[in-house]
Design a protein around this motif. Structure first.
Motif, PDB file in Angstrom:
ATOM      1  N   SER A   6      46.520  49.543  11.103  1.00 50.57           N
ATOM      2  CA  SER A   6      46.626  50.547  12.144  1.00 50.57           C
ATOM      3  C   SER A   6      47.243  51.764  11.463  1.00 50.57           C
ATOM      4  O   SER A   6      47.897  51.638  10.438  1.00 50.57           O
ATOM      5  CB  SER A   6      47.532  50.088  13.275  1.00 50.57           C
ATOM      6  OG  SER A   6      46.963  48.986  13.930  1.00 50.57           O
ATOM      7  N   TYR A   7      47.026  52.918  12.034  1.00 48.86           N
ATOM      8  CA  TYR A   7      47.509  54.130  11.396  1.00 48.86           C
ATOM      9  C   TYR A   7      48.214  55.013  12.403  1.00 48.86           C
ATOM     10  O   TYR A   7      47.791  55.128  13.552  1.00 48.86           O
ATOM     11  CB  TYR A   7      46.344  54.923  10.784  1.00 48.86           C
ATOM     12  CG  TYR A   7      45.627  54.179   9.692  1.00 48.86           C
ATOM     13  CD1 TYR A   7      46.068  54.242   8.374  1.00 48.86           C
ATOM     14  CD2 TYR A   7      44.518  53.406   9.971  1.00 48.86           C
ATOM     15  CE1 TYR A   7      45.416  53.563   7.373  1.00 48.86           C
ATOM     16  CE2 TYR A   7      43.857  52.719   8.976  1.00 48.86           C
ATOM     17  CZ  TYR A   7      44.306  52.802   7.678  1.00 48.86           C
ATOM     18  OH  TYR A   7      43.658  52.114   6.679  1.00 48.86           O
ATOM     19  N   ARG A   8      49.272  55.660  11.951  1.00 49.08           N
ATOM     20  CA  ARG A   8      49.904  56.731  12.710  1.00 49.08           C
ATOM     21  C   ARG A   8      49.406  58.036  12.116  1.00 49.08           C
ATOM     22  O   ARG A   8      49.271  58.156  10.894  1.00 49.08           O
ATOM     23  CB  ARG A   8      51.422  56.653  12.586  1.00 49.08           C
ATOM     24  CG  ARG A   8      51.987  55.477  13.313  1.00 49.08           C
ATOM     25  CD  ARG A   8      53.493  55.513  13.332  1.00 49.08           C
ATOM     26  NE  ARG A   8      53.970  54.394  14.136  1.00 49.08           N
ATOM     27  CZ  ARG A   8      54.890  53.542  13.740  1.00 49.08           C
ATOM     28  NH1 ARG A   8      55.466  53.685  12.572  1.00 49.08           N
ATOM     29  NH2 ARG A   8      55.252  52.550  14.515  1.00 49.08           N
TER      30      ARG A   8
ATOM     31  N   ASP B 145      53.121  56.517   2.708  1.00 45.43           N
ATOM     32  CA  ASP B 145      53.958  55.906   3.740  1.00 45.43           C
ATOM     33  C   ASP B 145      55.378  56.451   3.734  1.00 45.43           C
ATOM     34  O   ASP B 145      56.308  55.785   4.170  1.00 45.43           O
ATOM     35  CB  ASP B 145      53.972  54.386   3.559  1.00 45.43           C
ATOM     36  CG  ASP B 145      52.600  53.779   3.808  1.00 45.43           C
ATOM     37  OD1 ASP B 145      51.809  54.391   4.534  1.00 45.43           O
ATOM     38  OD2 ASP B 145      52.322  52.697   3.265  1.00 45.43           O
TER      39      ASP B 145
ATOM     40  N   LEU C  32      47.103  60.288   7.690  1.00 47.47           N
ATOM     41  CA  LEU C  32      47.348  58.948   8.196  1.00 47.47           C
ATOM     42  C   LEU C  32      48.497  58.273   7.454  1.00 47.47           C
ATOM     43  O   LEU C  32      48.686  58.487   6.260  1.00 47.47           O
ATOM     44  CB  LEU C  32      46.093  58.084   8.036  1.00 47.47           C
ATOM     45  CG  LEU C  32      44.866  58.539   8.794  1.00 47.47           C
ATOM     46  CD1 LEU C  32      43.689  57.636   8.446  1.00 47.47           C
ATOM     47  CD2 LEU C  32      45.090  58.542  10.276  1.00 47.47           C
ATOM     48  N   LYS C  33      49.232  57.456   8.188  1.00 49.34           N
ATOM     49  CA  LYS C  33      50.272  56.607   7.620  1.00 49.34           C
ATOM     50  C   LYS C  33      49.954  55.182   8.058  1.00 49.34           C
ATOM     51  O   LYS C  33      49.860  54.908   9.251  1.00 49.34           O
ATOM     52  CB  LYS C  33      51.645  57.026   8.145  1.00 49.34           C
ATOM     53  CG  LYS C  33      52.780  56.165   7.667  1.00 49.34           C
ATOM     54  CD  LYS C  33      54.102  56.681   8.214  1.00 49.34           C
ATOM     55  CE  LYS C  33      55.264  55.854   7.726  1.00 49.34           C
ATOM     56  NZ  LYS C  33      56.538  56.405   8.197  1.00 49.34           N
TER      57      LYS C  33
ATOM     58  N   ILE D  67      50.392  61.617  11.248  1.00 54.07           N
ATOM     59  CA  ILE D  67      51.698  62.233  11.040  1.00 54.07           C
ATOM     60  C   ILE D  67      51.561  63.603  10.382  1.00 54.07           C
ATOM     61  O   ILE D  67      50.528  63.932   9.813  1.00 54.07           O
ATOM     62  CB  ILE D  67      52.598  61.341  10.154  1.00 54.07           C
ATOM     63  CG1 ILE D  67      51.961  61.131   8.781  1.00 54.07           C
ATOM     64  CG2 ILE D  67      52.893  60.028  10.830  1.00 54.07           C
ATOM     65  CD1 ILE D  67      52.886  60.524   7.756  1.00 54.07           C
TER      66      ILE D  67
ATOM     67  N   PHE E 292      47.952  58.304  16.976  1.00 51.12           N
ATOM     68  CA  PHE E 292      47.758  56.916  16.598  1.00 51.12           C
ATOM     69  C   PHE E 292      46.270  56.658  16.467  1.00 51.12           C
ATOM     70  O   PHE E 292      45.472  57.205  17.234  1.00 51.12           O
ATOM     71  CB  PHE E 292      48.356  56.008  17.682  1.00 51.12           C
ATOM     72  CG  PHE E 292      48.045  54.557  17.508  1.00 51.12           C
ATOM     73  CD1 PHE E 292      48.781  53.781  16.646  1.00 51.12           C
ATOM     74  CD2 PHE E 292      47.008  53.961  18.210  1.00 51.12           C
ATOM     75  CE1 PHE E 292      48.499  52.440  16.488  1.00 51.12           C
ATOM     76  CE2 PHE E 292      46.715  52.634  18.053  1.00 51.12           C
ATOM     77  CZ  PHE E 292      47.462  51.867  17.191  1.00 51.12           C
ATOM     78  N   TYR E 293      45.879  55.799  15.505  1.00 46.48           N
ATOM     79  CA  TYR E 293      44.473  55.444  15.325  1.00 46.48           C
ATOM     80  C   TYR E 293      44.371  53.993  14.896  1.00 46.48           C
ATOM     81  O   TYR E 293      45.052  53.566  13.963  1.00 46.48           O
ATOM     82  CB  TYR E 293      43.827  56.348  14.277  1.00 46.48           C
ATOM     83  CG  TYR E 293      42.420  55.949  13.895  1.00 46.48           C
ATOM     84  CD1 TYR E 293      41.404  55.948  14.829  1.00 46.48           C
ATOM     85  CD2 TYR E 293      42.124  55.586  12.597  1.00 46.48           C
ATOM     86  CE1 TYR E 293      40.123  55.587  14.484  1.00 46.48           C
ATOM     87  CE2 TYR E 293      40.835  55.230  12.236  1.00 46.48           C
ATOM     88  CZ  TYR E 293      39.836  55.233  13.189  1.00 46.48           C
ATOM     89  OH  TYR E 293      38.558  54.869  12.839  1.00 46.48           O
ATOM     90  N   ASN E 294      43.543  53.212  15.600  1.00 45.55           N
ATOM     91  CA  ASN E 294      43.278  51.829  15.243  1.00 45.55           C
ATOM     92  C   ASN E 294      41.793  51.704  14.918  1.00 45.55           C
ATOM     93  O   ASN E 294      40.955  51.776  15.818  1.00 45.55           O
ATOM     94  CB  ASN E 294      43.652  50.890  16.392  1.00 45.55           C
ATOM     95  CG  ASN E 294      43.549  49.437  16.016  1.00 45.55           C
ATOM     96  OD1 ASN E 294      42.902  49.072  15.038  1.00 45.55           O
ATOM     97  ND2 ASN E 294      44.187  48.590  16.797  1.00 45.55           N
TER      98      ASN E 294
ATOM     99  N   THR F 201      42.130  55.621  19.878  1.00 43.43           N
ATOM    100  CA  THR F 201      42.742  56.837  19.363  1.00 43.43           C
ATOM    101  C   THR F 201      43.633  57.448  20.433  1.00 43.43           C
ATOM    102  O   THR F 201      43.249  57.528  21.591  1.00 43.43           O
ATOM    103  CB  THR F 201      41.657  57.860  18.976  1.00 43.43           C
ATOM    104  OG1 THR F 201      40.759  57.250  18.071  1.00 43.43           O
ATOM    105  CG2 THR F 201      42.260  59.082  18.338  1.00 43.43           C
TER     106      THR F 201
ATOM    107  N   GLU G 295      55.435  62.575  14.238  1.00 45.36           N
ATOM    108  CA  GLU G 295      54.285  61.729  14.548  1.00 45.36           C
ATOM    109  C   GLU G 295      53.495  62.403  15.674  1.00 45.36           C
ATOM    110  O   GLU G 295      54.058  62.752  16.710  1.00 45.36           O
ATOM    111  CB  GLU G 295      54.754  60.352  14.995  1.00 45.36           C
ATOM    112  CG  GLU G 295      53.620  59.398  15.245  1.00 45.36           C
ATOM    113  CD  GLU G 295      54.096  58.021  15.665  1.00 45.36           C
ATOM    114  OE1 GLU G 295      53.391  57.412  16.477  1.00 45.36           O
ATOM    115  OE2 GLU G 295      55.150  57.587  15.205  1.00 45.36           O
TER     116      GLU G 295
END
Length: 77
Positions: A16-18, A29, A6-7, A20, A38-40, A46, A35
């Motif tokens: 929020s996370y990308r 980071d 996660l980033k 990667i 995506f995850y929130n 997701t 990429e």
């Protein structure tokens, strides 16, 4: 070694996370190679690009523990 992890981005207290692909020695980071999703965590949204993830896994990348759980949950639904 490549890791799928996660980033973090987003505002303070509203993460929020990308998801990667990055060298495991880089900071959280740091600049990503690619990429792949995506995850929130707040809305539990997701979005995953499974084609890219599978390609990177075949190249030798490994999941972080958190991303492994996110992918597992996404594939069950």
């Amino acid at each position: 070694m490549l890791k799928i992890r996660l980033k973090r981005f987003g505002r303070k207290k509203l993460p929020s996370y990308r998801i990667i692909v990055i060298d495991s020695r880089k900071k959280r980071d740091g600049k990503a190679l690619e990429e792949v999703g995506f995850y929130n965590p707040i809305t539990n949204q997701t979005k995953l690009n499974m084609i890219k993830i599978k390609r990177r896994l075949n190249e030798g990348a490994q999941f972080s523990r958190t991303v492994k759980n996110i992918v597992r949950r996404a594939n069950i639904k």
